[in-house]
Design an enzyme around this catalytic site. Structure first.
Site: not given
Length: 904
Positions: A296-297, A333
């Site tokens: 996803g990140a 994040e």
């Protein structure tokens, strides 16, 4: 970063002495690097060529020697080393001598052999020149491409180093505890832009066609957090209240989709600085949307990277769930900038401290910065996801020993993320939010002394790392620390979770805990004991009562007799509850007569628990189905979703066994259960985020189940959309249902795919992929999987989802399994052994099998592949799940058939 335990041999014990091809012994025989030599500072120069898809590099690494040695062992993978030297300081002069390089590919290590001893306390500088190809996978320094609106294919280069791929971009000490500072220089063409963790301090013209960007010296950090990108991205920027520059970078054509992420990131970074009372230590935070991205990140310090669908939001075209997803991912994040980057686990066995905290902080932060999203409604779904894998024998404790790269990759699973977050949430509920926050804030502050900016972080050893002894002693007494540590050890050091059985006799409540585990041999495990923070309400009092269960059995005394008792309020505890005698009957009556007497999360937890108890033989399936009858009157998202999550897999098992009669009866029962709620849905984008997400799911379910009013409406929308050549604006929340119905004809499928290829349908690619994958045309299903592997029209990053969609399709499950088998080696090469993507495919393709023939086939295939593949945790999970499905169907199929006859 956004499942499976390997039983590999322990490195250094079972491996032969490492040898080079010329039989010269490699001077180190363990997977983990020695601590003889410590990196202090990396000076890196990288020059990627986006035409030849290669890069050259020069690394100068300042090292300190802790133990006399004549070799420097570090990591390198797929790098062609052309020269290596070690420089030593003799008084005021420097001498540099070339050194021999030995390679040991099985451990991804190289050894630099010095002709002189390296002395303790002395500083040396290692210099290495090398070249390599840009990686064709999603890790290391890799190639990504995108297509402009004019159809031109453009190339960029980006990095993904976590957990063990920095060694594919530069020789390094690629373990999290070897923190160092980085000075990075990147050469590029003038038309390109280079990004890294730190801001550019100057750009030098090396030639007419070549620019060299010099980035500021980084804070001390682990190699897995280093990042750089060479591209033609455009950006938008804003400042936070404390003066941090936030920028969102994306391909030029999508820059108009960057504003939502930019605003969210500014709000969230402000929130975290305030929450942790520790300033963000870098001058900037970039968020970059990469066209090809596996997870996803990724939380690279100062340069977080994202899948495009995890960052870019189009207010005109994106769905409500996209807004929720993007906000949560950014929150995750940015939480890592403190938990993970500033404070880092010593080794990957404690990955949950990174990922569990970041997953937990998503909910804490977004509930405050974006209250309209009501994220707290979805938290318990994460706990249900974690419990699904944690109930299997192949699960693992959140803190688990790991050695090699595949084992490390396997740690990035629901246990590290979701279970980690759930046990932290349980602790917060137990301590209370303010007390918990005080301890949480103290944690990084104590590990990294106050005001931990570049200067203070480099004091002492500079290893801002976590270990088990850290505690928030300023806020807890010694006894409380001991109690919390003891309690949490029961949740982190043993796998699984408890089943608490409640027996009410008058005013006395008897409590009993045991290890909940699925499987034919799931006799109660001995030796498992948890400290369970119980909460409960009763028919006589909705005041939350608390009790810490620390023994196998215990007793509670109520002030008066009650009609019903409900434990685990809001599903804040990571455990399930069984109510013996008439306990379940009382709760089923409550749901039937007045379901809103308890919260929607409590209703969702009852639905989950009752079906989990069927799986281990504590309740009959008829009792669980009796409870499900109340769903006819349910309207809240979490109980409805949980009801679907329990009931739909039941007919999915039957779909793959040609049990048409009972399967169709069960489908009819489920549609009828939600019929009133489906009929109430408007075909527009009005309402709260949860109402919109509920609408989207219900309409897709109804149309897929061929509920005629839904199909008619969707067909009407699709025909109008098709007649407009795709220009008609469909409501975002109904698109998936409309596309899914339209894709059932070959003509509709072809038209939908023709739109999928166009740049202005980029935000709808996920919805279109779902629709294309549930066609009943086998040729189309095969073609879409083949195209995903090729990666030209359909991005290979989406293959794990597409293959699982096809596997859920009654017309496609044979094809998905065949595709997985035939392309296994390519998939391993592309997605990496042990990765969550590979696990998603293995489990997603096989978890609806329930026959002994299928089980034998799955076992036979994984026994035929290489040993490391066959021992993946996801393979063990797949086998266990099929065995459980067989057992479940053997016990419950006839009972379901009888119950449906009596209740339809």
């Amino acid at each position: 970063m956004c499942i499976r335990q390997s039983r590999y041999s322990q490195c250094g014990q079972c491996h032969p002495q490492p040898q080079r091809s010329d039989h010269k012994p490699f001077p180190w025989d363990k997977m983990r690097l020695p601590k003889h030599v410590i990196p202090v500072h990396y000076d890196l120069l990288l020059h990627p060529n986006l035409t030849t898809l290669t890069f050259t590099g020069f690394a100068r690494i300042e090292i300190t020697v802790n133990q006399q040695t004549s070799s420097v062992i570090l990591h390198s993978k797929h790098l062609q080393i052309t020269r290596a030297a070690i420089q030593r300081r003799m008084g005021n002069s420097h001498t540099e001598e070339e050194v021999m390089v030995l390679e040991y590919p099985p451990f991804e290590q190289i050894a630099l052999l010095a002709a002189f001893p390296l002395h303790v306390g002395q500083n040396y500088t290692v210099s290495i020149e090398y070249s390599a190809n840009l990686s064709e996978s999603f890790h290391g320094f890799y190639k990504s491409t995108y297509r402009t609106q004019e159809g031109e294919v453009r190339v960029l280069a980006s990095t993904q180093f976590e957990p063990t791929a920095a060694r594919m971009a530069f020789p390094c000490f690629d373990e999290p505890s070897f923190k160092a500072r980085f000075s990075i220089k990147i050469r590029r063409e003038p038309k390109h832009l280079a990004l890294s963790n730190m801001p550019i301090v100057k750009s030098v013209s090396v030639a007419n066609w070549l620019v060299e960007d010099h980035f500021d010296v980084s804070v001390k950090m682990s190699t897995y957090l280093v990042a750089f990108i060479v591209s033609d991205f455009k950006s938008v920027s804003k400042m936070t209240t404390s003066g941090i520059k936030i920028s969102v970078y994306t391909v030029p054509d999508k820059i108009n989709q960057a504003d939502y992420a930019l605003d969210a990131a500014v709000k969230l970074l402000d929130f975290y600085e305030n929450y942790f009372s520790i300033p963000y230590p870098l001058p900037k935070q970039d968020l970059a949307a990469i066209p090809d991205f596996q997870s996803g990140a990724m939380e690279n310090w100062g340069l977080t990277t994202y899948r495009e669908s995890s960052l870019l939001y189009d207010p005109e075209k994106s769905s409500a769930s996209a807004k929720l997803w993007i906000t949560m991912i950014i929150a995750h994040e940015l939480a890592h900038q403190w938990f993970g980057n500033l404070v880092t686990m010593e080794w990957w066995n404690d990955l949950w401290l990174n990922e569990g905290f970041a997953k937990f902080m998503e909910y804490v932060s977004v509930s405050i910065t974006h209250p309209d999203l009501k994220v707290e409604d979805y938290f318990l779904g994460k706990c249900f996801d974690a419990m699904e894998v944690d109930a299997l024998n192949s699960s693992h404790p959140v803190s688990t020993p790991v050695e090699d790269p595949a084992q490390i990759q396997e740690m990035f699973d629901d246990v590290s993320y979701e279970k980690g977050a759930c046990i932290l949430n349980m602790l917060r509920d137990y301590l209370n939010a303010e007390f918990f926050k005080a301890g949480l804030v103290q944690y990084p502050a104590e590990t990294c002394p106050a005001g931990d900016t570049q200067e203070s972080q480099l004091q002492g050893d500079g290893f801002c790392t976590r270990n088990q002894q850290t505690s928030s002693s300023a806020h807890w007494t010694r006894r409380e620390i001991l109690d919390v540590t003891t309690m949490m050890n029961t949740w982190t050091l043993q796998k699984g979770f408890p089943l608490v059985t409640v027996t009410v006799k008058g005013k006395t409540v008897h409590l009993h805990q045991e290890h909940y585990m699925k499987g034919s041999d799931s006799s109660p495990s001995t030796g498992y004991l948890w400290h369970v923070p119980l909460t409960y309400i009763t028919s006589k009092s909705d005041t939350v009562q608390r009790f810490l269960l620390t023994t196998k059995t215990d007793v509670l005394i109520l002030p008066e007799e009650v009609e019903w008792i409900k434990f685990n309020l809001g599903m804040n505890g990571y455990y399930i509850v069984h109510y013996e005698d008439d306990g379940w009957d009382a709760l089923i009556s409550l749901l039937k007569e007045n379901h809103t007497a308890i919260s929607s999360n409590d209703r969702a937890s009852l639905i989950n628990n009752v079906f989990q108890l069927v799986s281990i033989g504590k309740l009959s399936i008829s009792k669980a189905l009796d409870l499900s009858l109340y769903l006819k009157h349910e309207s809240q998202i979490m109980p409805v979703f949980q009801g679907m999550n329990e009931l739909i897999p039941m007919y999915k098992l039957m779909e793959k066994r040609d049990m048409d009669d009972v399967e169709n009866q069960l489908k009819g029962y489920i549609v009828n259960l939600f019929k009133d709620l489906i009929d109430k849905q408007s075909w527009n984008d009005e309402g709260s985020v949860s109402e919109r997400m509920l609408r989207s799911s219900l309409l897709l379910f109804a149309c897929a189940r061929k509920y005629q009013p839904c199909v008619d409406k969707a067909e009407e929308y699709f025909m109008k959309w098709k007649e407009s050549n795709g220009t008609l604006r469909l409501p975002n929340d109904v698109k998936t249902a409309v596309y899914a119905v339209g894709a059932q004809t070959i003509e509709g499928w072809d038209f939908l795919f023709s739109k999928y290829r166009l740049p202005w349908f980029n935000t709808e690619r996920n919805e279109i992929e779902v629709a294309l994958s549930i066609s009943r045309n086998k040729d189309k299903l095969q073609w879409i999987m083949d195209q995903s592997l090729l990666g030209d029209v359909v991005k290979t990053q989406d293959l794990p989802y597409i293959i699982v969609f096809v596997a859920k399709n009654p017309s496609g499950y044979h094809l998905a399994w065949k595709f997985l088998k035939e392309n296994w080696n390519k998939l391993v090469q592309k997605f990496e052994l042990g990765s969550a993507s590979l696990a998603h495919m293995v489990i997603g393709v096989t978890n609806q099998y329930s026959t002994r023939e299928r089980l034998a086939e799955v076992k036979e295939f994984f026994n035929s592949v290489d040993e490391k593949s066959s021992q993946l945790r996801c393979v063990q999970q797949a086998v266990e799940t099929i065995e459980e499905n067989i057992r479940w169907m053997d016990i419950n199929f006839e009972k379901i058939k009888i119950w449906l006859q009596n209740n339809m």
